[in-house]
Enzyme design. Structure first.
Site, PDB file in Angstrom:
ATOM      1  N   HIS A  61       0.815  -1.203   0.000  1.00  0.00           N
ATOM      2  CA  HIS A  61       0.000   0.000   0.000  1.00  0.00           C
ATOM      3  C   HIS A  61       0.859   1.269   0.000  1.00  0.00           C
ATOM      4  O   HIS A  61       0.554   2.232  -0.699  1.00  0.00           O
ATOM      5  CB  HIS A  61      -0.912  -0.049   1.226  1.00  0.00           C
ATOM      6  CG  HIS A  61      -1.812   1.129   1.363  1.00  0.00           C
ATOM      7  ND1 HIS A  61      -2.846   1.360   0.499  1.00  0.00           N
ATOM      8  CD2 HIS A  61      -1.832   2.144   2.258  1.00  0.00           C
ATOM      9  CE1 HIS A  61      -3.474   2.451   0.857  1.00  0.00           C
ATOM     10  NE2 HIS A  61      -2.876   2.968   1.914  1.00  0.00           N
TER      11      HIS A  61
ATOM     12  N   HIS B 263     -10.676   3.333  -1.159  1.00  0.00           N
ATOM     13  CA  HIS B 263     -10.840   2.911   0.233  1.00  0.00           C
ATOM     14  C   HIS B 263     -11.712   1.659   0.246  1.00  0.00           C
ATOM     15  O   HIS B 263     -12.719   1.591   0.949  1.00  0.00           O
ATOM     16  CB  HIS B 263     -11.440   4.039   1.082  1.00  0.00           C
ATOM     17  CG  HIS B 263     -10.705   4.249   2.365  1.00  0.00           C
ATOM     18  ND1 HIS B 263     -11.321   4.530   3.554  1.00  0.00           N
ATOM     19  CD2 HIS B 263      -9.381   4.184   2.655  1.00  0.00           C
ATOM     20  CE1 HIS B 263     -10.413   4.654   4.504  1.00  0.00           C
ATOM     21  NE2 HIS B 263      -9.233   4.450   3.981  1.00  0.00           N
TER      22      HIS B 263
END
Ligand SMILES: Nc1ncnc2c1ncn2[C@@H]1O[C@H](COP(=O)(O)OP(=O)(O)O)[C@@H](O)[C@H]1O
Ligand SMILES: [Mg+2]
Lengths: 80, 226, 756, 80
Positions: free
Chosen positions: C56, C104
């Protein structure tokens, strides 16, 4: 420090759309035996040991701020 | 030029839009800060929409205790014109300057809608210019706009012509008796859920109907300012 | 409390077993950390490296591919490119715009309301950190099948979270997407875009320079949010009793963020910061190491000065905490009093936690003991890089061979009529008001176009009328059939959606949603997608300003469709000249572009037959450029009254949307074309425009000059849509069908706890 | 019919923005002695006499609908 609980509920004559939404959902969720649902607010707060009458202070707070007397009733409970 | 004060609370959102509307109508917009204690000699005050204090607890319940609100409440009682829009309306109810309270929309959702309205009291300083054109389309946008008061209060509001506007062609939030806005007994304090500041230009809004609020107050206070 | 794992202790105890595997590090990654430090890392350092070297934060699987964007020709409009918090483009008159799209996805699956809400919060902070005022948001969403239980679980909460957070921030929501496909079941995609505006001279960067300058952490207090993984370290630190419970879910506080926005803008206006960085994934670990790495010196932090919400947090946890609504600034000592005064005015908590140093190390102390001493670049910018194996899936040929040619198609006018009513009501093509009416698109008073228009448009300058337009698009089915072409189609569609409003396309941000990078087939899709985007941007001469990669969107072995979501930003010289999509009465309709019978991957094939196969429509980027040229001219010279791009659902869908938008019917003639393919095919590079009856020539002359094929389609008026010689349907029937779908799916969803 | 109360509160480790906003307003209102405010929900509902284990039923209801177990805890009390 005493922990005090304030529960605020809409007055019985005021429409409670959230309570109603829950009630409508109940049969489908398999809770046919539950009825007359009301939703309100629940507060927990701590009062300084220095405050001599915690219940009165919180009652005043509830009356001034936490509840709107036009539509809501409340109860105050000192839990410890 | 008349000075129209627009209050900014922490979490106010439509204050800029109100400034723009006041200027568009030909007035001077004066920024008022919630933490001050100074109304800066304004001729009228607008409490704008938004989420003051994040709508914590009940909408408007915390803003009501801002230092400036003490001055606003005093001024209101002396006849100062006050307009509360959406969150501003909620603050006025919480301050007991207006009767009733605005609660969660009956359908439980926040909703934005170009709302048709009928103005029923065009005698207030804020609504006078609706006299020839009592029908308007003005955006509503809120999650807690359902006007609630007990039957006696509602009867009294209606009997005394204090329901300034009602929703027509559909009630967006379940408001009692389709009430969109009310005023106090003296008529100087007005609360309204829809947002007239978003209806001043067809480039950015559904109509220019909202402009009448701002032109009304400027004409009404013109004498005072002289 | 047991002893803190200090640098000194680490140097003296090389043999201690450390939980690098539990923290997600590979053996060789751990070895590299030891090599960099020339000792074992302390547990705080291990925490930092592990989170910063995660997929990430480090982009370790995607980096080699993303280089393709960096190789694009330099654009003059690009003031800040890839690598900063968000790209910044020059839109003229001294104005600049910054925008970015981010995912998200997983948090929104776990806790829909808070996951989506904090998605908005996070992307907005990226925009603030560039020195800009946020002015709008968009929310491209993908869900599983519309009637699937998991969709009913997540959709209402995700929408309410975006609404709750975005509305409270006072940012108009000007568009997005809502797409349903079983491939996203268990993997909903919640992408969030934010856009902000600034004057050129107000640009801020995330770097810590000037030794002696102070490092200030401000905004929300730090709690144990989002530090699930690091608890293995905390349990060591805390000895036997183990750590207190740590929340796996982050809760957003939009009110605090609203104050943070106003506070930052006032601080920027007074010119009080040297550098600024938002705290997002990896929290302080990321902010401190990135600021220090980008600066010209080192940094020292006293971690015990961080204001805490939970006093039991260990230093490792404080470093990893992903508590929302926090920013980190570098401030000259002479300006700190003013800085703190503005924070106080906005009731924003602020603490000086450290300073910029001469050296080249990032050092962190905890109550006077050194727990971190690292070269910041090795944490922030020199993480591992992988060339993952890439292989075109064997199944791809079979997929491409399985075309729609063999699917049954409606033959009679009556059959097409029935289909036409069904199509406007499919979950993908139906009215999205059930969602979008939960969003405020009016706030700030500068919204020129919002849903259901092709693009959102915002006014930037009230004096001149200068504005911007943004659209997001990405057709996962086309990308599945051919990721290279699908990615180009996504760029083309978003570009075209800008063009049809009259704006001039300028720049791109992208959010790449994919399955696992450890799957060679997924990596092939990824590589093809990036090439597709890069080649398209090169040919369209638009700059890629940044974006986001989200991997591991898969359930078991099954990945989602490769889903690049492309956001294109355009500029509009005068927003009063925008072209809306709603038709008016008595207008002539013209279709521009070539219609072929391209039905593979179409909404028709998917909705009617559950079929995905064949090849996506052809792309013609030069055609798209010509369309943009035409429409800019049309806007400037007022040649058209309305325009709508043709995409999902084809011509029929566009026609119905524009008729409903203007409450007017239309009569169209499509002979000699065969009605079904003409109405429902999804050829790219097309739009339908409406011009005042009688003034067609001014437009068609321009089309001819640009070599753009066009046909006269028909005329608006009345209250039915009639396809001459085939069928007609009252507009109200179409509108009812179009509007009924989402309410019937989601109004019946019983309340969820989040709504109470 | 037994009346049952369900109180729902955010788990202690979860941020409570509402409670925080209230807490920050208190000093201004003259309630300096009050701290650590948490806001939750309060439900009251009736359960059919025929239901043998009202508390269990309501607990299930709370777990399924009234509370979001990912971030909230709840208590169930039969009041009469
Ligand atoms: N989740 C959403 N949030 C905001 N707007 C949305 C959302 N979903 C769809 N929309 C809006 O609805 C309209 C129709 O969407 P779509 O058919 O995807 O547009 P297009 O095909 O032009 O890209 C667009 O204006 C889009 O911005
Ligand atoms: Mg479009």
């Amino acid at each position: 420090m005493p922990r005090v609980v304030v529960d605020v509920l809409l007055k019985p004559e005021i429409l409670d759309p959230q309570g109603q939404a829950i009630e409508r959902a109940l049969p489908r969720l398999g809770f046919a035996g539950v009825s007359d649902v009301r939703q309100g607010k629940h507060f927990e707060l701590s009062v300084d040991d220095a405050v001599t009458n915690p219940e009165d202070v919180v009652r005043q707070l509830a009356d001034n701020l936490l509840a709107n007397p036009v539509i809501e009733d409340f109860t105050v409970t000192v839990v410890r | 030029m008349q000075r129209i004060g627009i209050v900014t609370f922490p979490g106010s959102l439509d204050d800029h839009d109100c400034v723009r509307a006041v200027i568009r109508a030909g007035g001077e917009a004066v920024a008022l800060w919630h933490g001050d204690s100074d109304l800066q000699n304004v001729d009228a005050i607008i409490l704008p929409g938004g989420f003051s204090y994040g709508d914590a607890l009940r909408c408007g319940s915390i803003a009501r205790f801002a230092p400036l609100m003490t001055d606003v409440i005093d001024a209101a009682k002396q006849g100062m014109p006050i307009l509360g829009i959406c969150n501003g309306f909620q603050i006025l109810c919480e301050s007991h300057l207006l009767p009733g309270v605005l609660t969660r929309n009956a359908h439980l959702h926040y909703r934005t809608k170009d709302q048709a309205l009928r103005f029923e009291n065009t005698k207030t300083v804020w609504t006078a210019n609706f006299v020839d054109q009592p029908y308007a389309v003005i955006p509503t946008k809120h999650g807690e706009g359902r006007y609630v008061a007990d039957a006696a209060v509602l009867d009294d509001l209606e009997a005394t012509g204090r329901v300034i506007a009602r929703y027509i062609n559909g009630n967006p939030n379940g408001s009692m008796r389709d009430i969109a806005g009310v005023c106090n007994e003296a008529g100087n304090v007005v609360g309204l859920m829809p947002h007239p500041e978003h209806a001043i230009d067809t480039l950015t809004g559904p109509s220019t109907d909202g402009l009448a609020f701002f032109t009304s107050i400027l004409s009404a206070t013109a004498g005072v300012a002289l | 409390m047991s002893a803190i794992d200090t640098v000194e202790r680490a140097a003296g105890s090389p043999a201690i077993d450390q939980p690098w595997a539990e923290l997600g590090l590979k053996r060789d990654e751990y070895a590299r950390i030891r090599e960099i430090l020339d000792r074992r890392p302390t547990s705080a350092e291990l925490a930092m490296y592990s989170v910063m070297w995660s997929e990430h934060c480090s982009y370790k699987s995607s980096k080699v591919h993303l280089k393709a964007f960096g190789d694009l020709p330099k654009s003059d409009a690009l003031l800040v490119g890839i690598g900063e918090n968000a790209g910044v483009v020059d839109i003229g008159d001294g104005w600049a715009v910054t925008f970015k799209i981010e995912s998200h996805n997983h948090p929104s699956f776990v806790e829909p309301y808070q996951g989506a809400a904090t998605g908005i919060g996070g992307i907005v902070r990226d925009i603030i950190s560039m020195g800009a005022r946020p002015i709008g948001v968009m929310d491209p969403l993908r869900f599983g099948a519309a009637d699937a239980p998991d969709t009913k679980r997540v959709l209402p909460g995700i929408v309410a979270g975006i609404s709750g957070y975005g509305n409270c921030l006072g940012l108009p929501n000007i568009g997005g997407e809502t797409i349903f496909d079983p491939c996203y079941s268990g993997n909903p995609l919640v992408n969030a875009l934010a856009v902000g505006v600034l004057r050129h001279e107000d640009l801020k960067l995330a770097k810590a320079s000037g030794p002696g300058n102070l490092v200030v952490l401000f905004g929300a207090r730090t709690g144990g949010d989002g530090i699930g993984g690091v608890s293995v370290l905390a349990s060591e630190t805390f000895g036997d009793e183990g750590p207190a419970k740590r929340p796996s879910v982050q809760v957003g506080d939009p009110f605090t963020e609203k104050l943070l926005i106003e506070c930052c803008l006032e601080i920027f206006a007074a010119d009080l910061v040297v550098g600024i960085q938002d705290l997002g994934g990896a929290g302080l670990s990321c902010a401190t190491s990135e600021l220090a790495s980008a600066g010209d010196g080192g940094m020292h932090v006293e971690l015990d000065r961080v204001p805490l919400r939970d006093a039991t947090l260990s230093p490792e946890e404080i470093l990893m905490s992903e508590s929302q609504e926090r920013m980190c600034a570098v401030v000259e000592p002479a300006k700190i009093v003013d800085f703190l005064a503005i924070c106080a005015k906005w009731e924003v908590t602020a603490a000086i936690i450290g300073e910029v140093t001469d050296g080249d190390r990032l050092t962190i102390d905890w109550h006077g003991e050194r727990i971190v001493d690292v070269p910041p670049r090795t944490v922030a910018h020199e993480g591992p890089v992988y060339e993952r194996p890439i292989m075109r899936p064997q199944s791809q040929d079979a997929l491409n061979a399985d075309t729609t040619d063999t699917l049954p198609k409606p033959a009679t006018g009556a059959d097409i009529r029935k289909l036409a009513l069904r199509m406007v009501a499919t979950p993908n093509l139906c009215d999205k008001s059930w969602i979008t009416q939960q969003y405020d698109h009016y706030v700030r008073g500068n919204t020129i176009l919002a849903q259901p228009e092709d693009a959102g448009m915002l006014r930037i300058d009230e004096q001149t009328g200068r504005g911007i337009a943004i659209s997001t698009d990405g057709n996962g089915r086309f990308c599945k059939l051919d990721p290279y072409v699908g990615a180009q189609l996504a760029v083309a569609e978003a570009y075209r959606n800008i063009a049809v409003t009259g704006a001039k396309p300028l720049a791109v941000s992208d959010c790449l949603n994919f399955g696992s990078p450890e799957d060679a087939g997924v990596m092939w899709q990824f590589q093809q997608t990036i090439r597709g985007i890069a080649d398209a941007c090169r040919e369209l001469e638009i700059a890629v300003t940044g974006g986001n990669v989200s991997f591991y969107n898969q359930t078991g072995e099954t990945a989602i469709h490769p889903t690049p979501v492309i956001a294109v930003l355009g500029t509009m010289d005068d927003v009063a000249r925008r072209i809306p999509m709603a038709f008016g009465p008595d207008q002539t309709l013209i279709v521009i572009g070539d219609t072929r019978t391209e039905l593979d991957g179409s909404e028709w094939a998917f909705a009617e037959h559950g079929h995905i196969g064949g090849r996506p429509p052809r792309v013609n980027l030069q055609r798209e450029r010509s369309i943009a040229q035409l429409m800019t001219k049309a806007a400037t010279n007022g040649l058209v009254a309305a325009a709508h791009d043709l995409a999902d659902g084809g011509l029929w869908q566009a026609l119905v949307e524009s008729c409903i938008g203007g409450s007017v019917g239309a009569r169209v003639e499509i002979a000699p074309f065969e009605p079904f393919g003409f109405l429902f095919g999804e050829s790219a590079g097309r739009l339908v425009v409406a011009v005042k009856a009688g003034s067609e020539a001014a437009l068609t002359v321009e089309c001819d000059a640009l070599d753009l094929p066009w046909i006269r389609l028909g005329r608006t008026g009345g209250d039915v849509i009639e396809v001459a010689g085939s069928f007609e349907i009252p507009l109200t029937d179409l509108a009812d069908a179009w509007r009924a779908t989402l309410p019937s799916l989601f109004d019946t969803v019983e309340v969820t706890a989040e709504a109470l």
